[in-house]
Design a protein around this motif. Structure first.
Motif, PDB file in Angstrom:
ATOM      1  N   SER A  21       0.658  -1.219   0.028  1.00  0.00           N
ATOM      2  CA  SER A  21       0.084   0.044  -0.014  1.00  0.00           C
ATOM      3  C   SER A  21       0.689   1.327   0.056  1.00  0.00           C
ATOM      4  O   SER A  21       0.198   2.210  -0.199  1.00  0.00           O
ATOM      5  N   ASN A  22       2.115   1.111   0.163  1.00  0.00           N
ATOM      6  CA  ASN A  22       3.202   2.300   0.386  1.00  0.00           C
ATOM      7  C   ASN A  22       3.692   2.524  -1.004  1.00  0.00           C
ATOM      8  O   ASN A  22       4.736   3.540  -0.949  1.00  0.00           O
ATOM      9  N   ILE A  23       3.580   1.889  -1.952  1.00  0.00           N
ATOM     10  CA  ILE A  23       4.145   2.385  -3.430  1.00  0.00           C
ATOM     11  C   ILE A  23       3.279   2.198  -4.462  1.00  0.00           C
ATOM     12  O   ILE A  23       2.001   1.435  -4.422  1.00  0.00           O
ATOM     13  N   ASN A  24       3.520   2.783  -5.400  1.00  0.00           N
ATOM     14  CA  ASN A  24       2.792   2.888  -6.584  1.00  0.00           C
ATOM     15  C   ASN A  24       3.685   2.590  -7.757  1.00  0.00           C
ATOM     16  O   ASN A  24       4.581   3.517  -7.930  1.00  0.00           O
ATOM     17  N   VAL A  25       3.340   1.744  -8.528  1.00  0.00           N
ATOM     18  CA  VAL A  25       4.387   1.366  -9.707  1.00  0.00           C
ATOM     19  C   VAL A  25       3.629   1.943 -11.012  1.00  0.00           C
ATOM     20  O   VAL A  25       2.651   1.418 -11.200  1.00  0.00           O
ATOM     21  N   THR A  26       4.506   2.574 -11.793  1.00  0.00           N
ATOM     22  CA  THR A  26       4.064   3.071 -12.996  1.00  0.00           C
ATOM     23  C   THR A  26       5.171   2.436 -14.149  1.00  0.00           C
ATOM     24  O   THR A  26       6.531   2.765 -13.953  1.00  0.00           O
ATOM     25  N   ILE A  27       4.762   1.967 -14.992  1.00  0.00           N
ATOM     26  CA  ILE A  27       5.625   1.388 -16.358  1.00  0.00           C
ATOM     27  C   ILE A  27       5.712   2.542 -17.229  1.00  0.00           C
ATOM     28  O   ILE A  27       4.676   3.088 -17.825  1.00  0.00           O
ATOM     29  N   MET A  28       6.991   2.947 -17.503  1.00  0.00           N
ATOM     30  CA  MET A  28       7.091   4.036 -18.548  1.00  0.00           C
ATOM     31  C   MET A  28       8.075   3.488 -19.511  1.00  0.00           C
ATOM     32  O   MET A  28       9.042   3.010 -19.392  1.00  0.00           O
ATOM     33  N   ARG A  29       7.339   3.422 -20.922  1.00  0.00           N
ATOM     34  CA  ARG A  29       8.003   2.778 -21.912  1.00  0.00           C
ATOM     35  C   ARG A  29       9.069   3.972 -22.846  1.00  0.00           C
ATOM     36  O   ARG A  29       8.186   5.119 -23.088  1.00  0.00           O
ATOM     37  N   VAL A  30      10.128   3.674 -23.001  1.00  0.00           N
ATOM     38  CA  VAL A  30      11.063   4.598 -23.510  1.00  0.00           C
ATOM     39  C   VAL A  30      11.199   4.201 -24.993  1.00  0.00           C
ATOM     40  O   VAL A  30      11.617   3.137 -25.163  1.00  0.00           O
ATOM     41  N   ASN A  31      11.594   5.197 -25.738  1.00  0.00           N
ATOM     42  CA  ASN A  31      11.587   4.928 -27.278  1.00  0.00           C
ATOM     43  C   ASN A  31      13.227   4.627 -27.389  1.00  0.00           C
ATOM     44  O   ASN A  31      14.086   5.259 -27.039  1.00  0.00           O
ATOM     45  N   PRO A  32      13.637   3.249 -27.626  1.00  0.00           N
ATOM     46  CA  PRO A  32      14.853   2.829 -27.818  1.00  0.00           C
ATOM     47  C   PRO A  32      15.817   3.961 -28.851  1.00  0.00           C
ATOM     48  O   PRO A  32      16.805   3.756 -28.748  1.00  0.00           O
ATOM     49  N   GLN A  33      14.929   4.509 -29.862  1.00  0.00           N
ATOM     50  CA  GLN A  33      15.790   5.168 -30.679  1.00  0.00           C
ATOM     51  C   GLN A  33      16.447   6.249 -30.320  1.00  0.00           C
ATOM     52  O   GLN A  33      17.457   6.649 -31.096  1.00  0.00           O
ATOM     53  N   LEU A  34      15.927   6.798 -29.160  1.00  0.00           N
ATOM     54  CA  LEU A  34      16.571   7.959 -28.478  1.00  0.00           C
ATOM     55  C   LEU A  34      17.994   7.598 -28.322  1.00  0.00           C
ATOM     56  O   LEU A  34      19.446   8.381 -28.273  1.00  0.00           O
ATOM     57  N   PHE A  35      18.647   6.399 -27.935  1.00  0.00           N
ATOM     58  CA  PHE A  35      20.035   5.800 -27.571  1.00  0.00           C
ATOM     59  C   PHE A  35      20.334   4.830 -28.554  1.00  0.00           C
ATOM     60  O   PHE A  35      21.244   3.921 -28.282  1.00  0.00           O
ATOM     61  N   GLN A  36      20.108   4.883 -30.089  1.00  0.00           N
ATOM     62  CA  GLN A  36      20.471   3.878 -30.927  1.00  0.00           C
ATOM     63  C   GLN A  36      21.948   4.215 -31.298  1.00  0.00           C
ATOM     64  O   GLN A  36      22.653   3.246 -31.619  1.00  0.00           O
ATOM     65  N   ASN A  37      22.326   5.359 -31.047  1.00  0.00           N
ATOM     66  CA  ASN A  37      23.913   5.539 -31.330  1.00  0.00           C
ATOM     67  C   ASN A  37      24.838   5.713 -30.175  1.00  0.00           C
ATOM     68  O   ASN A  37      25.868   5.891 -30.098  1.00  0.00           O
ATOM     69  N   VAL A  38      24.179   4.985 -29.171  1.00  0.00           N
ATOM     70  CA  VAL A  38      25.050   5.067 -27.659  1.00  0.00           C
ATOM     71  C   VAL A  38      26.063   3.754 -27.994  1.00  0.00           C
ATOM     72  O   VAL A  38      25.513   2.814 -28.369  1.00  0.00           O
ATOM     73  N   VAL A  39      27.234   4.185 -27.573  1.00  0.00           N
ATOM     74  CA  VAL A  39      28.252   3.124 -27.512  1.00  0.00           C
ATOM     75  C   VAL A  39      28.661   2.395 -26.058  1.00  0.00           C
ATOM     76  O   VAL A  39      28.710   3.481 -25.512  1.00  0.00           O
ATOM     77  N   ILE A  40      28.277   1.158 -26.184  1.00  0.00           N
ATOM     78  CA  ILE A  40      28.376   0.504 -24.600  1.00  0.00           C
ATOM     79  C   ILE A  40      29.952  -0.215 -24.807  1.00  0.00           C
ATOM     80  O   ILE A  40      29.983  -0.854 -25.655  1.00  0.00           O
ATOM     81  N   HIS A  41      30.429   0.267 -23.797  1.00  0.00           N
ATOM     82  CA  HIS A  41      31.978  -0.279 -23.710  1.00  0.00           C
ATOM     83  C   HIS A  41      31.974  -1.462 -22.752  1.00  0.00           C
ATOM     84  O   HIS A  41      33.102  -2.340 -22.835  1.00  0.00           O
ATOM     85  N   ASN A  42      31.055  -1.562 -21.837  1.00  0.00           N
ATOM     86  CA  ASN A  42      31.087  -2.689 -20.728  1.00  0.00           C
ATOM     87  C   ASN A  42      29.791  -3.771 -21.239  1.00  0.00           C
ATOM     88  O   ASN A  42      28.630  -3.295 -21.330  1.00  0.00           O
TER      89      ASN A  42
END
Length: 180
Positions: free
Chosen positions: A58-79
């Motif tokens: 009762s002490n939490i409210n969960v909201t799922i927020m879907r993020v457009n993955p295209q915003l991060f299509q050019n991110v280079v992940i090193h790990n």
């Protein structure tokens, strides 16, 4: 007190995210309520166990927020252990209306109420975090590789990004959110 808390996850971390949310709910003080926002990709399953976990307390409210993955299509992940969803926290100031929020990685357990953390003075800073002490355990060679890969002159001020207090108001005021 109402505290916005954000997690970013993908299908591979559903169980860990539920564990973290459960620990958050069970460690809350009697006057603490958490608005939990779970940032994920559009392919994240609806009606997932993450939402079910939110209904158990009762002490939490969960909201799922879907993020457009295209915003991060050019991110280079090193790990290799870092998922693209780890970058979703960078757009929080555009997703939430709150002045500040706590960002938590999904692979943590909360063992205490987060009111003190949430009330921490930010003194005009964009984020507050703790120095990453694992840096001190690296060999000199590993330290140098990591420093070069990160493009930083030093890792002495390198913070653990898994627990952050974010000053969303300051980020918006200074236009730091216009990068995306």
């Amino acid at each position: 007190m109402r505290i916005p808390v954000v997690f970013a996850t993908d299908e591979n971390y559903i169980f860990y995210t539920c564990t973290a949310i459960t620990s958050l709910a069970q460690s809350a003080g009697p006057d603490t309520e958490y608005d939990v926002f779970v940032l994920t990709s559009p392919s994240f399953p609806s009606g997932s166990i993450v939402e079910e976990t939110g209904h158990r307390y009762s002490n939490i409210n969960v909201t799922i927020m879907r993020v457009n993955p295209q915003l991060f299509q050019n991110v280079v992940i090193h790990n290799g252990h870092v998922a693209r969803s780890a970058f979703y926290r960078l757009i929080l100031s555009g997703l939430l209306e709150d002045e500040r929020c706590i960002y938590l990685d999904s692979d943590i357990c909360v063992t205490d109420d987060l009111q003190d953390l949430f009330k921490t003075k930010l003194d005009g800073c964009y984020v507050a975090g703790c120095r990453d002490i694992w840096i001190d355990l690296l060999s000199q060679e590993a330290y140098e590789r990591r420093r070069e890969r990160a493009g930083l002159p030093s890792l002495q001020e390198y913070i653990n990004s898994g627990v952050l207090l974010m000053n969303l108001k300051k980020i918006r005021e200074d236009g730091m959110d216009r990068v995306f």
